[in-house]
Design a protein around this motif. Structure first.
Motif, PDB file in Angstrom:
ATOM      1  N   THR A   1       0.783  -1.226   0.080  1.00  0.00           N
ATOM      2  CA  THR A   1      -0.024  -0.029   0.010  1.00  0.00           C
ATOM      3  C   THR A   1       0.937   1.345  -0.133  1.00  0.00           C
ATOM      4  O   THR A   1       0.269   2.160  -0.315  1.00  0.00           O
ATOM      5  N   GLU A   2       2.255   1.168   0.454  1.00  0.00           N
ATOM      6  CA  GLU A   2       2.986   2.293   0.437  1.00  0.00           C
ATOM      7  C   GLU A   2       4.366   2.042   0.460  1.00  0.00           C
ATOM      8  O   GLU A   2       4.852   0.966   0.435  1.00  0.00           O
ATOM      9  N   VAL A   3       5.075   2.956  -0.265  1.00  0.00           N
ATOM     10  CA  VAL A   3       6.512   2.600  -0.625  1.00  0.00           C
ATOM     11  C   VAL A   3       7.212   3.857   0.194  1.00  0.00           C
ATOM     12  O   VAL A   3       6.786   4.955   0.585  1.00  0.00           O
ATOM     13  N   ILE A   4       8.674   3.463   0.464  1.00  0.00           N
ATOM     14  CA  ILE A   4       9.617   4.607   0.993  1.00  0.00           C
ATOM     15  C   ILE A   4      10.113   5.531  -0.243  1.00  0.00           C
ATOM     16  O   ILE A   4      10.311   5.341  -1.014  1.00  0.00           O
ATOM     17  N   THR A   5      10.105   6.890   0.054  1.00  0.00           N
ATOM     18  CA  THR A   5      10.103   8.121  -0.836  1.00  0.00           C
ATOM     19  C   THR A   5      11.462   8.757  -0.525  1.00  0.00           C
ATOM     20  O   THR A   5      12.042   9.151  -1.334  1.00  0.00           O
ATOM     21  N   SER A   6      11.820   8.607   0.635  1.00  0.00           N
ATOM     22  CA  SER A   6      13.176   9.528   1.086  1.00  0.00           C
ATOM     23  C   SER A   6      13.498   8.978   2.501  1.00  0.00           C
ATOM     24  O   SER A   6      12.454   8.555   3.379  1.00  0.00           O
ATOM     25  N   ALA A   7      14.784   9.116   2.811  1.00  0.00           N
ATOM     26  CA  ALA A   7      15.387   9.014   4.075  1.00  0.00           C
ATOM     27  C   ALA A   7      16.528   9.691   4.483  1.00  0.00           C
ATOM     28  O   ALA A   7      17.309  10.046   3.644  1.00  0.00           O
ATOM     29  N   GLU A   8      16.709  10.105   5.629  1.00  0.00           N
ATOM     30  CA  GLU A   8      17.670  10.860   6.161  1.00  0.00           C
ATOM     31  C   GLU A   8      18.126  10.542   7.647  1.00  0.00           C
ATOM     32  O   GLU A   8      17.170  10.501   8.330  1.00  0.00           O
ATOM     33  N   PHE A   9      19.433  10.662   7.923  1.00  0.00           N
ATOM     34  CA  PHE A   9      19.850  10.355   9.345  1.00  0.00           C
ATOM     35  C   PHE A   9      19.618  11.768   9.942  1.00  0.00           C
ATOM     36  O   PHE A   9      19.910  12.952   9.495  1.00  0.00           O
ATOM     37  N   HIS A  10      19.475  11.826  11.309  1.00  0.00           N
ATOM     38  CA  HIS A  10      19.701  13.058  12.156  1.00  0.00           C
ATOM     39  C   HIS A  10      20.784  13.506  12.118  1.00  0.00           C
ATOM     40  O   HIS A  10      21.806  12.839  12.001  1.00  0.00           O
ATOM     41  N   PRO A  11      21.077  14.805  11.787  1.00  0.00           N
ATOM     42  CA  PRO A  11      22.188  15.513  11.793  1.00  0.00           C
ATOM     43  C   PRO A  11      23.208  15.598  12.999  1.00  0.00           C
ATOM     44  O   PRO A  11      24.476  15.513  12.689  1.00  0.00           O
ATOM     45  N   THR A  12      22.944  15.321  14.129  1.00  0.00           N
ATOM     46  CA  THR A  12      23.680  14.958  15.334  1.00  0.00           C
ATOM     47  C   THR A  12      23.631  13.773  16.011  1.00  0.00           C
ATOM     48  O   THR A  12      24.454  13.203  16.692  1.00  0.00           O
ATOM     49  N   HIS A  13      22.583  13.400  16.027  1.00  0.00           N
ATOM     50  CA  HIS A  13      22.129  12.128  16.827  1.00  0.00           C
ATOM     51  C   HIS A  13      22.398  10.703  16.032  1.00  0.00           C
ATOM     52  O   HIS A  13      21.540  10.277  14.903  1.00  0.00           O
ATOM     53  N   CYS A  14      23.495   9.880  16.215  1.00  0.00           N
ATOM     54  CA  CYS A  14      23.776   8.876  15.171  1.00  0.00           C
ATOM     55  C   CYS A  14      22.847   7.869  15.206  1.00  0.00           C
ATOM     56  O   CYS A  14      23.042   6.973  14.418  1.00  0.00           O
ATOM     57  N   ASN A  15      22.058   7.854  16.121  1.00  0.00           N
ATOM     58  CA  ASN A  15      21.134   6.477  16.386  1.00  0.00           C
ATOM     59  C   ASN A  15      19.835   6.891  15.666  1.00  0.00           C
ATOM     60  O   ASN A  15      18.974   6.051  15.798  1.00  0.00           O
ATOM     61  N   MET A  16      19.406   8.028  15.332  1.00  0.00           N
ATOM     62  CA  MET A  16      18.150   8.343  14.849  1.00  0.00           C
ATOM     63  C   MET A  16      18.122   8.604  13.351  1.00  0.00           C
ATOM     64  O   MET A  16      18.910   9.175  12.685  1.00  0.00           O
ATOM     65  N   LEU A  17      16.977   8.071  12.595  1.00  0.00           N
ATOM     66  CA  LEU A  17      16.826   8.351  11.286  1.00  0.00           C
ATOM     67  C   LEU A  17      15.403   8.373  10.983  1.00  0.00           C
ATOM     68  O   LEU A  17      14.666   8.082  11.609  1.00  0.00           O
ATOM     69  N   ALA A  18      15.122   9.328   9.869  1.00  0.00           N
ATOM     70  CA  ALA A  18      13.780   9.391   9.652  1.00  0.00           C
ATOM     71  C   ALA A  18      13.539   9.001   8.153  1.00  0.00           C
ATOM     72  O   ALA A  18      14.470   9.025   7.323  1.00  0.00           O
ATOM     73  N   TYR A  19      12.311   8.406   7.827  1.00  0.00           N
ATOM     74  CA  TYR A  19      12.074   8.224   6.499  1.00  0.00           C
ATOM     75  C   TYR A  19      10.711   8.441   5.836  1.00  0.00           C
ATOM     76  O   TYR A  19       9.665   8.639   7.074  1.00  0.00           O
ATOM     77  N   SER A  20      10.293   8.859   4.783  1.00  0.00           N
ATOM     78  CA  SER A  20       8.933   9.330   4.414  1.00  0.00           C
ATOM     79  C   SER A  20       8.417   8.298   3.504  1.00  0.00           C
ATOM     80  O   SER A  20       9.057   7.465   3.072  1.00  0.00           O
ATOM     81  N   SER A  21       6.999   8.506   3.349  1.00  0.00           N
ATOM     82  CA  SER A  21       6.326   7.383   2.442  1.00  0.00           C
ATOM     83  C   SER A  21       5.441   7.931   1.712  1.00  0.00           C
ATOM     84  O   SER A  21       5.186   9.153   1.495  1.00  0.00           O
ATOM     85  N   SER A  22       4.963   7.295   0.442  1.00  0.00           N
ATOM     86  CA  SER A  22       4.108   7.849  -0.604  1.00  0.00           C
ATOM     87  C   SER A  22       2.576   8.006   0.076  1.00  0.00           C
ATOM     88  O   SER A  22       1.600   8.451  -0.514  1.00  0.00           O
ATOM     89  N   LYS A  23       2.630   7.643   1.469  1.00  0.00           N
ATOM     90  CA  LYS A  23       1.133   7.983   1.991  1.00  0.00           C
ATOM     91  C   LYS A  23       1.214   9.142   2.610  1.00  0.00           C
ATOM     92  O   LYS A  23       0.078   9.605   3.324  1.00  0.00           O
ATOM     93  N   GLY A  24       2.265   9.941   2.724  1.00  0.00           N
ATOM     94  CA  GLY A  24       2.302  11.358   3.419  1.00  0.00           C
ATOM     95  C   GLY A  24       2.870  11.271   4.711  1.00  0.00           C
ATOM     96  O   GLY A  24       2.473  12.295   5.603  1.00  0.00           O
ATOM     97  N   SER A  25       3.405   9.963   5.392  1.00  0.00           N
ATOM     98  CA  SER A  25       3.766   9.868   6.674  1.00  0.00           C
ATOM     99  C   SER A  25       5.153  10.275   6.710  1.00  0.00           C
ATOM    100  O   SER A  25       5.949   9.576   5.801  1.00  0.00           O
ATOM    101  N   ILE A  26       5.825  10.214   7.901  1.00  0.00           N
ATOM    102  CA  ILE A  26       7.037  10.302   8.499  1.00  0.00           C
ATOM    103  C   ILE A  26       7.463   9.452   9.393  1.00  0.00           C
ATOM    104  O   ILE A  26       6.748   9.753  10.506  1.00  0.00           O
TER     105      ILE A  26
END
Length: 512
Positions: A282-307
């Motif tokens: 139902t959805e795919v990953i559209t973008s992903a990025e690491f947090h600029p200072t916390h090496c353990n955190m990352l975010a990714y977005s989806s085709s359904k408009g969620s992060i």
């Protein structure tokens, strides 16, 4: 940027920036046809802002370096304190190299195009520049370094008198009319260094000296240090460096892999959204990025408009997110295009890591990572296109993936649109800044006189008053818009108000 509209602002918002044209690289003449391979597909500043990289559809990476700070040495802020006349940021062409070549996947009978999807700068070391570049399938780690060009100098032989190897030359100090070879030998004797009758000319050769190797010139050499291949079944849409300087992630439609820069033959799959049955997708990953200072955190977005925000400390496999950012759909607003235009094409962390900026087809949204109830601000990018969604769907423009960027101080955001336009919004709590610029030598000529205020309440963002949108092919300012010229890629300088953006094969730079 706390999302509270009722509190009186303690300080007035900064005045809108006045943008000026700085430079253009690859400007095309009127009527000149653009070659497909020359169209820019990626732009990235390094952390210092002294280098800029672009990638194109022909698989090339072009590097530019800043020149206006090198003349005096020191940062722009230092120069301001020293009362130097400050010029606008200036860059010059540094070098280019062929990063990717077209390939063919024989197992899947698919052509893999050489187009550069993303470029990311890595930490510099020993005066060398390092960067990652990727096409649809393969990531490469490049080292760009100045190499000294070695040359032989201080030769005994005067080049003006020499005819060739072993040619006759006269000693400047010799009084004898007899000709001698360059090394002092006589041409009428056997040419033998070890012969007993070897003799120097009368008076000797005082200018005899050993040749030396000198390196007066340097040349830039790009060398591929590592190739990270065969880890993605689907097209790579993102790569992102970790703040630890050792690892990076690569994301395709269904998976995110974690790599070590030193190890190219293995990666760890940390996110996998592929269902057991692909019919359930139902959805795919559209973008992903690491947090600029916390090496353990990352975010990714989806085709359904969620992060989704993930914490690598919770689990090695990040199937469950630690936070989910999505906007609730307004009742009665759903249409055939709702899901398509909700798909997020790009996300970026602010420099301090507190905010995430996302771009979907119609809007920019700014999210506070401590507040997952909804975006702090929503900025309408080209609301006048809403009545044209059917046309945009038919010509596939509705699937265009626009990038976004934030200023280094987090006070402004920017993204592109059609007709080679891009927009800059102020995101201070009471800012009304909403500037429309054109990627040309006169960026301010396409100003929107009635900017739509970025809305903050979740109920008020469903519709914005559309001025001039009823006339076909005309934007809110009465200008005709062109779906074939679109500004997809842009980047904001990390510490100054300077923007680089790509219009087809041309790189435009602006400052404020």
């Amino acid at each position: 940027m706390n999302g509270d509209d009722t509190a009186a602002p303690s300080t007035p918002p900064p005045p809108p920036l006045e943008w000026k044209f700085s430079q253009v690289f690859g400007e095309r003449a009127a009527g000149e046809e653009v070659q497909e391979v020359d169209i820019i597909s990626a732009i990235e500043f390094d952390k210092s802002g002294d280098h800029l990289a672009t990638g194109d559809r022909g698989g090339r990476v072009v590097l530019f370096e800043r020149t206006d700070t090198k003349d005096h040495g020191g940062s722009r802020r230092d120069l301001e304190r020293m009362d130097y006349p400050i010029r606008h940021p200036e860059f010059r062409y540094k070098t280019e190299f062929q990063s990717h070549e077209p390939e063919f996947d024989y197992l899947k009978s698919l052509e893999i195009e050489e187009k550069i999807n993303k470029i990311r700068w890595c930490q510099t070391a020993n005066g060398a520049l390092f960067l990652l570049s990727t096409n649809d399938k393969t990531i490469k780690f490049w080292k760009v370094q100045e190499k000294k060009v070695k040359k032989i100098s201080d030769m005994n032989l005067d080049p003006s008198k020499a005819v060739g190897n072993g040619s006759v030359a006269s000693s400047s100090n010799s009084t004898s009319p007899k000709p001698y070879l360059a090394n002092g030998g006589s041409p009428d004797r056997s040419y033998n260094y070890l012969s007993s009758d070897f003799s120097f000319p009368p008076g000797g050769i005082p200018s005899l000296r050993l040749p030396t190797v000198s390196s007066p010139e340097t040349s830039l050499v790009a060398r591929c240090r590592r190739v990270y291949a065969h880890a993605h079944d689907y097209h790579i849409n993102s790569i992102s460096n970790n703040s630890d300087g050792e690892t990076f992630i690569s994301a395709d439609d269904l998976r995110i892999n974690l790599w070590n820069l030193e190890i190219s033959n293995q990666s760890f799959n940390i996110v996998d959204v592929k269902p057991a049955n692909m019919e359930d997708l139902t959805e795919v990953i559209t973008s992903a990025e690491f947090h600029p200072t916390h090496c353990n955190m990352l975010a990714y977005s989806s085709s359904k408009g969620s992060i989704r925000l993930n914490d690598l400390r919770q689990s090695a496999l990040c199937d469950s997110h630690s936070k989910l950012f999505e906007e609730q759909e307004a009742p009665g607003s759903r249409s055939f295009f709702t899901e398509i235009i909700a798909s997020i094409s790009d996300i970026k962390f602010s420099r301090d890591g507190r905010f995430i900026l996302s771009r979907d087809y119609m809007t920019l949204k700014l999210w506070d990572i401590n507040m997952d109830s909804g975006p702090v601000s929503t900025f309408q990018v080209h609301e006048y296109l809403r009545p044209k969604l059917c046309d945009l769907y038919e010509n596939d423009s509705i699937f265009d993936k626009f990038e976004c960027c934030l200023s280094g101080d987090g006070m402004r955001v920017a993204t592109g649109s059609y007709s080679n336009l891009f927009r800059v919004f102020g995101c201070a709590p009471v800012s009304t800044e909403a500037t429309t610029l054109e990627a040309s030598k006169n960026p301010m000529r396409r100003q929107v006189q009635t900017p739509s205020r970025p809305s903050r309440s979740l109920s008020s963002i469903t519709r914005v008053v559309r001025r001039g949108a009823e006339s076909p092919g005309v934007d809110a300012n009465g200008n005709s818009f062109d779906f074939t010229t679109k500004l997809l890629h842009l980047a904001w300088h990390p510490s100054e108000n300077s923007i680089a953006c790509a219009a087809a094969n041309s790189l435009y730079m602006y400052y404020a």
